[in-house]
Scaffold this motif. Sequence first.
Motif, mmCIF file in Angstrom:
data_model
loop_
_atom_site.group_PDB
_atom_site.id
_atom_site.type_symbol
_atom_site.label_atom_id
_atom_site.label_comp_id
_atom_site.label_asym_id
_atom_site.label_seq_id
_atom_site.Cartn_x
_atom_site.Cartn_y
_atom_site.Cartn_z
ATOM 1 N N TYR A 138 4.780 12.043 -2.954
ATOM 2 C CA TYR A 138 5.473 11.370 -1.858
ATOM 3 C C TYR A 138 6.969 11.685 -1.786
ATOM 4 N N ASP A 139 7.470 12.503 -2.691
ATOM 5 C CA ASP A 139 8.910 12.781 -2.732
ATOM 6 C C ASP A 139 9.505 13.211 -1.392
ATOM 7 N N PRO A 140 8.836 14.044 -0.589
ATOM 8 C CA PRO A 140 9.434 14.446 0.698
ATOM 9 C C PRO A 140 9.491 13.328 1.744
ATOM 10 N N LEU A 141 8.865 12.183 1.465
ATOM 11 C CA LEU A 141 8.861 11.053 2.407
ATOM 12 C C LEU A 141 9.838 9.950 2.022
ATOM 13 N N PHE A 142 10.317 9.974 0.789
ATOM 14 C CA PHE A 142 11.066 8.834 0.254
ATOM 15 C C PHE A 142 12.542 9.152 0.133
ATOM 16 N N LYS A 143 13.343 8.354 0.861
ATOM 17 C CA LYS A 143 14.799 8.495 0.798
ATOM 18 C C LYS A 143 15.346 7.294 0.038
ATOM 19 N N PRO A 144 15.858 7.528 -1.194
ATOM 20 C CA PRO A 144 16.365 6.408 -1.981
ATOM 21 C C PRO A 144 17.604 5.783 -1.335
ATOM 22 N N GLU A 145 17.776 4.495 -1.587
ATOM 23 C CA GLU A 145 18.941 3.775 -1.057
ATOM 24 C C GLU A 145 20.230 4.487 -1.448
ATOM 25 N N LEU A 146 21.174 4.474 -0.542
ATOM 26 C CA LEU A 146 22.505 5.058 -0.703
ATOM 27 C C LEU A 146 22.506 6.581 -0.696
ATOM 28 N N TYR A 147 21.380 7.206 -0.339
ATOM 29 C CA TYR A 147 21.298 8.661 -0.253
ATOM 30 C C TYR A 147 20.859 9.072 1.141
ATOM 31 N N PHE A 160 0.851 -1.196 0.000
ATOM 32 C CA PHE A 160 0.000 0.000 0.000
ATOM 33 C C PHE A 160 0.879 1.236 0.000
ATOM 34 N N PRO A 161 0.533 2.312 -0.682
ATOM 35 C CA PRO A 161 -0.676 2.525 -1.457
ATOM 36 C C PRO A 161 -0.644 1.944 -2.870
ATOM 37 N N GLY A 162 0.522 1.575 -3.387
ATOM 38 C CA GLY A 162 0.625 0.885 -4.670
ATOM 39 C C GLY A 162 -0.102 1.573 -5.799
ATOM 40 N N THR A 163 -0.991 0.814 -6.458
ATOM 41 C CA THR A 163 -1.703 1.354 -7.613
ATOM 42 C C THR A 163 -2.708 2.443 -7.223
ATOM 43 N N TYR A 164 -2.954 2.593 -5.942
ATOM 44 C CA TYR A 164 -3.871 3.636 -5.465
ATOM 45 C C TYR A 164 -3.120 4.870 -4.980
ATOM 46 N N SER A 165 -1.854 5.000 -5.337
ATOM 47 C CA SER A 165 -1.003 6.078 -4.827
ATOM 48 C C SER A 165 -1.575 7.471 -5.074
ATOM 49 N N SER A 166 -2.086 7.715 -6.257
ATOM 50 C CA SER A 166 -2.624 9.039 -6.566
ATOM 51 C C SER A 166 -3.850 9.338 -5.699
ATOM 52 N N TYR A 167 -4.743 8.374 -5.587
ATOM 53 C CA TYR A 167 -5.940 8.558 -4.768
ATOM 54 C C TYR A 167 -5.561 8.755 -3.301
ATOM 55 N N VAL A 168 -4.663 7.933 -2.805
ATOM 56 C CA VAL A 168 -4.236 8.035 -1.400
ATOM 57 C C VAL A 168 -3.553 9.376 -1.157
ATOM 58 N N GLN A 169 -2.753 9.848 -2.112
ATOM 59 C CA GLN A 169 -2.099 11.145 -1.974
ATOM 60 C C GLN A 169 -3.138 12.251 -1.843
ATOM 61 N N SER A 170 -4.207 12.174 -2.627
ATOM 62 C CA SER A 170 -5.216 13.242 -2.585
ATOM 63 C C SER A 170 -6.154 13.130 -1.392
ATOM 64 N N THR A 171 -6.230 11.971 -0.757
ATOM 65 C CA THR A 171 -7.123 11.816 0.391
ATOM 66 C C THR A 171 -6.378 11.815 1.721
ATOM 67 N N LEU A 172 -5.385 10.969 1.865
ATOM 68 C CA LEU A 172 -4.616 10.897 3.117
ATOM 69 C C LEU A 172 -3.432 11.851 3.134
ATOM 70 N N GLY A 173 -2.803 12.026 1.971
ATOM 71 C CA GLY A 173 -1.612 12.863 1.881
ATOM 72 C C GLY A 173 -0.419 12.236 2.597
ATOM 73 N N ASN A 174 0.663 12.988 2.627
ATOM 74 C CA ASN A 174 1.887 12.491 3.260
ATOM 75 C C ASN A 174 1.720 12.298 4.761
ATOM 76 N N GLU A 175 0.981 13.194 5.393
ATOM 77 C CA GLU A 175 0.762 13.063 6.845
ATOM 78 C C GLU A 175 0.034 11.763 7.171
#
Length: 188
Positions: free
Chosen positions: A142-151, A75-90
């Motif tokens: 979700y960019d402010p929540l995601f830290k890519p590996e090795l960064y 989760f949120p997977g294929t529902y990422s856009s919907y989840v972003q607009s409803t739940l958001g990053n918080e």
Amino acid sequence: MKVTFITGNQHKVKEARGIFQHFDIRLEHLNLGYPEIQGELTDVACYGAKYAAKKLGMPVIVEDAGLFIRALEGFPGTYSSYVQSTLGNEGILKLMKNVHDRYAEFRSVVGFATPKTEPEIFLGVVGGHITHQQKGKHGFAYDPLFKPELYDLTFGELTIEKKNELSHRRQSLEKFANWFKDIVENID
């Protein structure tokens, strides 16, 4: 060479233009809505590309992406856009409260189709972790929540140029661009 990108997301258009310029591919953009079927990212990209190519009578690409969090069973997977607009990053941060396994993947699928061909699919994946708080003002969703590996920085803290060097979307768009350039060169 040119390709028409079907999306309503200006952030995706900007990323794609930055990537395609290295392949001498001119990107045209159309905001043609298409039905997003339920299913995996590949299903959505295949259907969208096939639908848009037939409706417009020309070759097109579409791109579908999602954030897949292991501890939340994808989760949120294929529902990422919907989840972003409803739940958001918080909302995502609340779901991840007290969760130790913070591994996640951004996945991107580019679908290419012509009016007479079945879609071709190109997958990009980048692994990383969900941070405990939002960091950065760049990027989107979700960019402010995601830290890519090795960064040590989130996608939201990286410039768009730096993010494009390693992003899931860069991977899928670059795979497409290499394939597309090879196809066009072999036709000429």
